[in-house]
Design a protein around this motif. Structure first.
Motif, PDB file in Angstrom:
ATOM      1  N   VAL A 191       0.822  -1.216   0.000  1.00  7.89           N
ATOM      2  CA  VAL A 191       0.000   0.000   0.000  1.00  7.89           C
ATOM      3  C   VAL A 191       0.850   1.257   0.000  1.00  7.89           C
ATOM      4  O   VAL A 191       0.544   2.241  -0.685  1.00  7.89           O
ATOM      5  CB  VAL A 191      -0.950  -0.005   1.222  1.00  7.89           C
ATOM      6  N   GLU A 192       1.912   1.255   0.773  1.00  3.33           N
ATOM      7  CA  GLU A 192       2.735   2.446   0.953  1.00  3.33           C
ATOM      8  C   GLU A 192       3.239   2.996  -0.376  1.00  3.33           C
ATOM      9  O   GLU A 192       3.257   4.208  -0.600  1.00  3.33           O
ATOM     10  CB  GLU A 192       3.919   2.099   1.858  1.00  3.33           C
ATOM     11  N   GLY A 193       3.622   2.103  -1.284  1.00  2.00           N
ATOM     12  CA  GLY A 193       4.124   2.542  -2.577  1.00  2.00           C
ATOM     13  C   GLY A 193       3.078   3.292  -3.384  1.00  2.00           C
ATOM     14  O   GLY A 193       3.355   4.340  -3.981  1.00  2.00           O
ATOM     15  N   TRP A 194       1.860   2.781  -3.398  1.00  2.00           N
ATOM     16  CA  TRP A 194       0.789   3.429  -4.161  1.00  2.00           C
ATOM     17  C   TRP A 194       0.388   4.767  -3.541  1.00  2.00           C
ATOM     18  O   TRP A 194       0.124   5.741  -4.251  1.00  2.00           O
ATOM     19  CB  TRP A 194      -0.422   2.504  -4.245  1.00  2.00           C
ATOM     20  N   LEU A 195       0.347   4.830  -2.202  1.00  3.42           N
ATOM     21  CA  LEU A 195      -0.015   6.083  -1.533  1.00  3.42           C
ATOM     22  C   LEU A 195       1.012   7.167  -1.822  1.00  3.42           C
ATOM     23  O   LEU A 195       0.670   8.302  -2.175  1.00  3.42           O
ATOM     24  CB  LEU A 195      -0.145   5.856  -0.028  1.00  3.42           C
ATOM     25  N   SER A 218      -6.508   2.537  -2.303  1.00  5.81           N
ATOM     26  CA  SER A 218      -7.780   2.376  -1.600  1.00  5.81           C
ATOM     27  C   SER A 218      -8.325   0.961  -1.739  1.00  5.81           C
ATOM     28  O   SER A 218      -8.923   0.422  -0.807  1.00  5.81           O
ATOM     29  CB  SER A 218      -8.793   3.390  -2.130  1.00  5.81           C
ATOM     30  N   ASP A 219      -8.124   0.356  -2.913  1.00  5.37           N
ATOM     31  CA  ASP A 219      -8.556  -1.034  -3.095  1.00  5.37           C
ATOM     32  C   ASP A 219      -7.824  -1.962  -2.135  1.00  5.37           C
ATOM     33  O   ASP A 219      -8.400  -2.922  -1.631  1.00  5.37           O
ATOM     34  CB  ASP A 219      -8.293  -1.482  -4.541  1.00  5.37           C
ATOM     35  N   LEU A 220      -6.549  -1.666  -1.883  1.00  3.24           N
ATOM     36  CA  LEU A 220      -5.740  -2.512  -1.015  1.00  3.24           C
ATOM     37  C   LEU A 220      -6.020  -2.258   0.466  1.00  3.24           C
ATOM     38  O   LEU A 220      -5.907  -3.171   1.290  1.00  3.24           O
ATOM     39  CB  LEU A 220      -4.250  -2.272  -1.301  1.00  3.24           C
ATOM     40  N   ALA A 221      -6.364  -1.010   0.809  1.00  2.00           N
ATOM     41  CA  ALA A 221      -6.604  -0.650   2.218  1.00  2.00           C
ATOM     42  C   ALA A 221      -7.781   0.315   2.287  1.00  2.00           C
ATOM     43  O   ALA A 221      -7.589   1.531   2.393  1.00  2.00           O
ATOM     44  CB  ALA A 221      -5.346  -0.042   2.829  1.00  2.00           C
ATOM     45  N   GLN A 226      -4.868   7.819   5.972  1.00  3.06           N
ATOM     46  CA  GLN A 226      -4.021   8.635   5.111  1.00  3.06           C
ATOM     47  C   GLN A 226      -4.453   8.539   3.656  1.00  3.06           C
ATOM     48  O   GLN A 226      -4.388   9.516   2.900  1.00  3.06           O
ATOM     49  CB  GLN A 226      -2.552   8.215   5.265  1.00  3.06           C
ATOM     50  N   ILE A 227      -4.905   7.361   3.260  1.00  2.51           N
ATOM     51  CA  ILE A 227      -5.394   7.207   1.884  1.00  2.51           C
ATOM     52  C   ILE A 227      -6.655   8.024   1.686  1.00  2.51           C
ATOM     53  O   ILE A 227      -6.831   8.694   0.663  1.00  2.51           O
ATOM     54  CB  ILE A 227      -5.643   5.716   1.580  1.00  2.51           C
ATOM     55  N   GLY A 228      -7.549   8.001   2.668  1.00  2.00           N
ATOM     56  CA  GLY A 228      -8.769   8.794   2.562  1.00  2.00           C
ATOM     57  C   GLY A 228      -8.482  10.286   2.484  1.00  2.00           C
ATOM     58  O   GLY A 228      -9.108  11.018   1.715  1.00  2.00           O
ATOM     59  N   LEU A 229      -7.508  10.751   3.271  1.00  2.00           N
ATOM     60  CA  LEU A 229      -7.126  12.165   3.214  1.00  2.00           C
ATOM     61  C   LEU A 229      -6.586  12.522   1.838  1.00  2.00           C
ATOM     62  O   LEU A 229      -6.978  13.528   1.239  1.00  2.00           O
ATOM     63  CB  LEU A 229      -6.078  12.463   4.280  1.00  2.00           C
ATOM     64  N   GLU A 230      -5.664  11.708   1.347  1.00  2.00           N
ATOM     65  CA  GLU A 230      -5.050  12.007   0.043  1.00  2.00           C
ATOM     66  C   GLU A 230      -6.078  11.931  -1.080  1.00  2.00           C
ATOM     67  O   GLU A 230      -6.067  12.755  -2.004  1.00  2.00           O
ATOM     68  CB  GLU A 230      -3.904  11.044  -0.222  1.00  2.00           C
ATOM     69  N   ALA A 231      -6.988  10.958  -1.011  1.00  2.00           N
ATOM     70  CA  ALA A 231      -8.027  10.852  -2.033  1.00  2.00           C
ATOM     71  C   ALA A 231      -8.869  12.122  -2.079  1.00  2.00           C
ATOM     72  O   ALA A 231      -9.246  12.609  -3.155  1.00  2.00           O
ATOM     73  CB  ALA A 231      -8.914   9.637  -1.756  1.00  2.00           C
ATOM     74  N   GLY A 232      -9.156  12.683  -0.906  1.00  3.32           N
ATOM     75  CA  GLY A 232      -9.921  13.922  -0.864  1.00  3.32           C
ATOM     76  C   GLY A 232      -9.167  15.097  -1.445  1.00  3.32           C
ATOM     77  O   GLY A 232      -9.732  15.946  -2.133  1.00  3.32           O
ATOM     78  N   VAL A 233      -7.855  15.155  -1.175  1.00  3.83           N
ATOM     79  CA  VAL A 233      -7.041  16.240  -1.723  1.00  3.83           C
ATOM     80  C   VAL A 233      -7.030  16.166  -3.248  1.00  3.83           C
ATOM     81  O   VAL A 233      -7.220  17.172  -3.946  1.00  3.83           O
ATOM     82  CB  VAL A 233      -5.601  16.173  -1.175  1.00  3.83           C
ATOM     83  N   ILE A 234      -6.811  14.981  -3.783  1.00 10.57           N
ATOM     84  CA  ILE A 234      -6.787  14.807  -5.240  1.00 10.57           C
ATOM     85  C   ILE A 234      -8.140  15.181  -5.827  1.00 10.57           C
ATOM     86  O   ILE A 234      -8.229  15.845  -6.864  1.00 10.57           O
ATOM     87  CB  ILE A 234      -6.410  13.367  -5.596  1.00 10.57           C
ATOM     88  N   ALA A 235      -9.209  14.780  -5.163  1.00  9.73           N
ATOM     89  CA  ALA A 235     -10.547  15.076  -5.666  1.00  9.73           C
ATOM     90  C   ALA A 235     -10.820  16.575  -5.701  1.00  9.73           C
ATOM     91  O   ALA A 235     -11.328  17.108  -6.689  1.00  9.73           O
ATOM     92  CB  ALA A 235     -11.599  14.373  -4.807  1.00  9.73           C
ATOM     93  N   VAL A 236     -10.467  17.284  -4.627  1.00  8.03           N
ATOM     94  CA  VAL A 236     -10.773  18.709  -4.589  1.00  8.03           C
ATOM     95  C   VAL A 236      -9.931  19.474  -5.598  1.00  8.03           C
ATOM     96  O   VAL A 236     -10.389  20.449  -6.207  1.00  8.03           O
ATOM     97  CB  VAL A 236     -10.600  19.266  -3.157  1.00  8.03           C
ATOM     98  N   LEU A 237      -8.695  19.030  -5.816  1.00  2.26           N
ATOM     99  CA  LEU A 237      -7.857  19.675  -6.820  1.00  2.26           C
ATOM    100  C   LEU A 237      -8.373  19.408  -8.231  1.00  2.26           C
ATOM    101  O   LEU A 237      -8.127  20.190  -9.151  1.00  2.26           O
ATOM    102  CB  LEU A 237      -6.412  19.189  -6.702  1.00  2.26           C
ATOM    103  N   SER A 238      -9.084  18.307  -8.392  1.00  2.00           N
ATOM    104  CA  SER A 238      -9.663  17.962  -9.692  1.00  2.00           C
ATOM    105  C   SER A 238     -11.031  18.584  -9.896  1.00  2.00           C
ATOM    106  O   SER A 238     -11.691  18.313 -10.903  1.00  2.00           O
ATOM    107  CB  SER A 238      -9.760  16.434  -9.827  1.00  2.00           C
TER     108      SER A 238
END
Length: 281
Positions: A191-195, A218-221, A226-238
């Motif tokens: 997971v760490e690599g993908w995050l 996210s599929d893996l964990a 931390q994945i949920g936080l980063e997913a939100g950051v990517i989403a808001v920037l998009s």
């Protein structure tokens, strides 16, 4: 546009990262277990005793390991340096930790490449924690080579992830991305690599690729904060504020008492409710 969204968009185009906690995770992260398992014998028994003492009194373990190192040679000295490095890490003595792990690596026989890779990775992490990213990158490159010689995909992937962190600290983003791509190919379930890959791609304003990487993480964990936080950051920037809210709210729902949840709550408060959400009286 909310103040948070405007700040995030400005930061994204400057490649400086968006959130206060996430970009630093590319360089700083909680340590992994650095204990190398060994067969039961007097040497490993001494290491077990030293590790037990390390948990209770790292300063005493540090002194004990120093004495042991000066009185022994061969495998016993390697183990003493191992414990000394761990004790130094606990005490924040990064130069001591780096020197001890390097000594353990260099005194490990050439044919024992797995152990050499582990010690080299520990030394690189100590160097990075001590602020010497250049030396850390070199040590982690050597650790990757030892892991490759040992045919250990897991050790090579771990060294590559840490190498990427050092390269980020040196502002070598493309080289760091190459290291992370190698890590995710070597260990697709790590997971760490993908995050970290998603975080770096987001910082490089490559949001579509970042989205693909964070989805894999996210599929893996699915409930990793931390994945949920980063997913939100990517989403808001998009430009997908609703998706960002869902990601951050999921962190709050699944880990309400965690530091990640507190961060998610602050993001939600700043971005504000959806336009069609009725205001509370």
């Amino acid at each position: 546009m909310s103040l948070l969204l405007a700040t995030l968009l400005q930061a994204a185009h400057g490649n400086t990262g968006a959130m206060p906690n996430l970009p630093d995770d590319l360089i700083h992260r909680p340590p992994r277990s650095n204990v190398i398992e060994a067969p039961a014998n007097p040497t490993s028994a001494w290491l077990s005793e030293c590790l037990d003492q390390l948990a209770e009194d790292p300063a005493r373990a540090h002194s004990k390991a120093q004495i042991r190192r000066t009185e022994t040679s061969g495998a016993d000295r390697v183990i003493a340096n191992h414990c000394l490095g761990l004790a130094s890490t606990e005490l924040g003595l990064w130069d001591d930790a780096r020197a001890a792990f390097l000594a353990a690596r260099d005194e490990t026989p050439e044919g024992e490449n797995s152990a050499r890779a582990r010690f080299g990775t520990m030394a690189g992490n100590a160097a990075l924690a001590g602020g010497d990213a250049e030396a850390a990158a070199a040590m982690l490159t050597a650790a990757r080579q030892d892991a490759s010689t040992a045919a250990s995909a897991t050790l090579e992937a771990l060294a590559a992830i840490d190498q990427a962190r050092a390269l980020v600290a040196l502002n070598r983003g493309e080289d760091a991305l190459n290291a992370l791509s190698a890590a995710t190919q070597l260990e697709p379930a790590m997971v760490e690599g993908w995050l970290f890959k998603a975080t770096l791609l987001r910082r490089m304003d490559r949001l579509d690729e970042a989205q693909t990487a964070i989805e894999r993480a996210s599929d893996l964990a699915p409930v990793d904060g931390q994945i949920g936080l980063e997913a939100g950051v990517i989403a808001v920037l998009s430009g997908r504020e609703d998706s960002a809210r869902k990601s951050w709210q999921s962190v709050v729902n699944t880990q309400p008492d965690s530091p990640a949840a507190q961060t998610a709550k602050s993001y939600l408060a700043q971005i504000g409710p959806a336009a069609d959400t009725p205001a509370e009286p």
